[in-house]
Write a protein that holds these residues in place. Sequence first.
Motif, PDB file in Angstrom:
ATOM      1  N   ALA A 188       0.867  -1.347   0.122  1.00 45.39           N
ATOM      2  CA  ALA A 188      -0.019  -0.142  -0.078  1.00 45.39           C
ATOM      3  C   ALA A 188       1.071   1.424   0.087  1.00 45.39           C
ATOM      4  O   ALA A 188       0.655   2.170  -0.802  1.00 45.39           O
ATOM      5  CB  ALA A 188      -1.034  -0.061   1.074  1.00 45.39           C
ATOM      6  N   GLN A 189       1.940   1.219   0.913  1.00 44.49           N
ATOM      7  CA  GLN A 189       2.569   2.439   1.127  1.00 44.49           C
ATOM      8  C   GLN A 189       3.650   2.600  -0.074  1.00 44.49           C
ATOM      9  O   GLN A 189       3.846   3.655  -0.854  1.00 44.49           O
ATOM     10  CB  GLN A 189       3.646   2.365   1.967  1.00 44.49           C
ATOM     11  N   ALA A 206       1.550   4.005  -2.904  1.00 44.89           N
ATOM     12  CA  ALA A 206       1.127   5.274  -2.872  1.00 44.89           C
ATOM     13  C   ALA A 206       2.437   6.436  -3.056  1.00 44.89           C
ATOM     14  O   ALA A 206       2.011   7.658  -3.229  1.00 44.89           O
ATOM     15  CB  ALA A 206       0.630   5.527  -1.358  1.00 44.89           C
ATOM     16  N   HIS A 207       3.560   6.210  -2.737  1.00 41.96           N
ATOM     17  CA  HIS A 207       4.676   6.836  -2.642  1.00 41.96           C
ATOM     18  C   HIS A 207       5.750   6.802  -3.873  1.00 41.96           C
ATOM     19  O   HIS A 207       6.692   7.609  -4.112  1.00 41.96           O
ATOM     20  CB  HIS A 207       5.489   6.721  -1.416  1.00 41.96           C
ATOM     21  N   GLN A 248      -4.203  -0.880  -4.659  1.00 41.39           N
ATOM     22  CA  GLN A 248      -3.957   0.235  -3.650  1.00 41.39           C
ATOM     23  C   GLN A 248      -3.395   1.411  -4.205  1.00 41.39           C
ATOM     24  O   GLN A 248      -3.219   2.280  -3.473  1.00 41.39           O
ATOM     25  CB  GLN A 248      -2.875  -0.634  -2.735  1.00 41.39           C
ATOM     26  N   ARG A 249      -3.290   1.590  -5.605  1.00 38.95           N
ATOM     27  CA  ARG A 249      -2.648   2.615  -6.056  1.00 38.95           C
ATOM     28  C   ARG A 249      -3.789   3.767  -5.908  1.00 38.95           C
ATOM     29  O   ARG A 249      -5.017   3.539  -6.318  1.00 38.95           O
ATOM     30  CB  ARG A 249      -2.416   2.393  -7.756  1.00 38.95           C
ATOM     31  N   PRO A 250      -3.429   4.920  -5.298  1.00 42.52           N
ATOM     32  CA  PRO A 250      -4.333   5.819  -5.124  1.00 42.52           C
ATOM     33  C   PRO A 250      -4.968   6.349  -6.378  1.00 42.52           C
ATOM     34  O   PRO A 250      -4.251   6.545  -7.482  1.00 42.52           O
ATOM     35  CB  PRO A 250      -3.449   7.219  -4.428  1.00 42.52           C
ATOM     36  N   LEU A 269      -3.773   9.338  -8.516  1.00 44.05           N
ATOM     37  CA  LEU A 269      -2.428   9.308  -9.246  1.00 44.05           C
ATOM     38  C   LEU A 269      -2.578   8.701 -10.480  1.00 44.05           C
ATOM     39  O   LEU A 269      -3.218   8.017 -10.628  1.00 44.05           O
ATOM     40  CB  LEU A 269      -1.422   8.648  -8.271  1.00 44.05           C
TER      41      LEU A 269
END
Length: 233
Positions: A92-93, A96-97, A116-118, A121
């Motif tokens: 998840a992180q 996101a990053h 889980q990709r926001p 984005l």
Amino acid sequence: MPISDQQLICNLQSVQEQIKTCQKECQSTQVVDLLAVSKTHPSAAVRALYHAGQRAFGENYLQEALPKIQELKDLPELSWHFIGQIQSNKTAQIAAHFDWVQSVSRLKIAKRLSAQRPRDLPPLNILLQVDVDNSSIGSKAGVLLEDAAATAKACSQLEHIRLRGLMCIPDLTDDFASQRATFAKLTALFNTLNAAGMALDTLSMGMSADMRAAISAGSTMVRVGTAIFGARQ
Ligand SMILES: *Cc1c(COP(=O)(O)O)cnc(C)c1O
């Protein structure tokens, strides 16, 4: 003593020169991008290299990367590539990053990254890591060559990731011909997938020690840490 900005920039230029020389020697026509592997090195060093024109940086450890990513948020064109082993509870992180994940070696991980990709984005760029030596146990070194086409196809159908190509970390050897033969296996797979309509554009192979062989076999991205940042502690 931390390495000076001046030395960093000098190292960067020297690696860029090496890449050019390799390309000339083997008459390669593809563009070869440089990924600067910044693991264990401070965000100030990344910033200095960014100001010297370097844009793509690679990190292996999520906990180490997160504060650096935060500290360098003001650099608009910087792209972060995750190149380390991926545990399911970190996806998840990572999704996101990071802008790219080069070390995807299982469909399950690709599915989690996509889920889980926001949504604000763009799709996460991924490379499928392939075990070109077919020697490792489990998925540590990547998906097996014989399974790679099916996994690539399944990855390419996921909505929030974009499969951009392939990556490998072969076993170390100092024999040029065997380095090249190993890289050529990944190039052959890359060409096969593109012939089947996949539109892949990135073949991440080659590090300081085997860059020449990788470029002559068709690499479009080399990953270099030590030669730019100096030795890791
Ligand atoms: C650390 C690392 C590199 C860079 O290695 P150096 O020996 O420092 O140049 C390249 N690719 C991967 C996957 C790495 O983990």
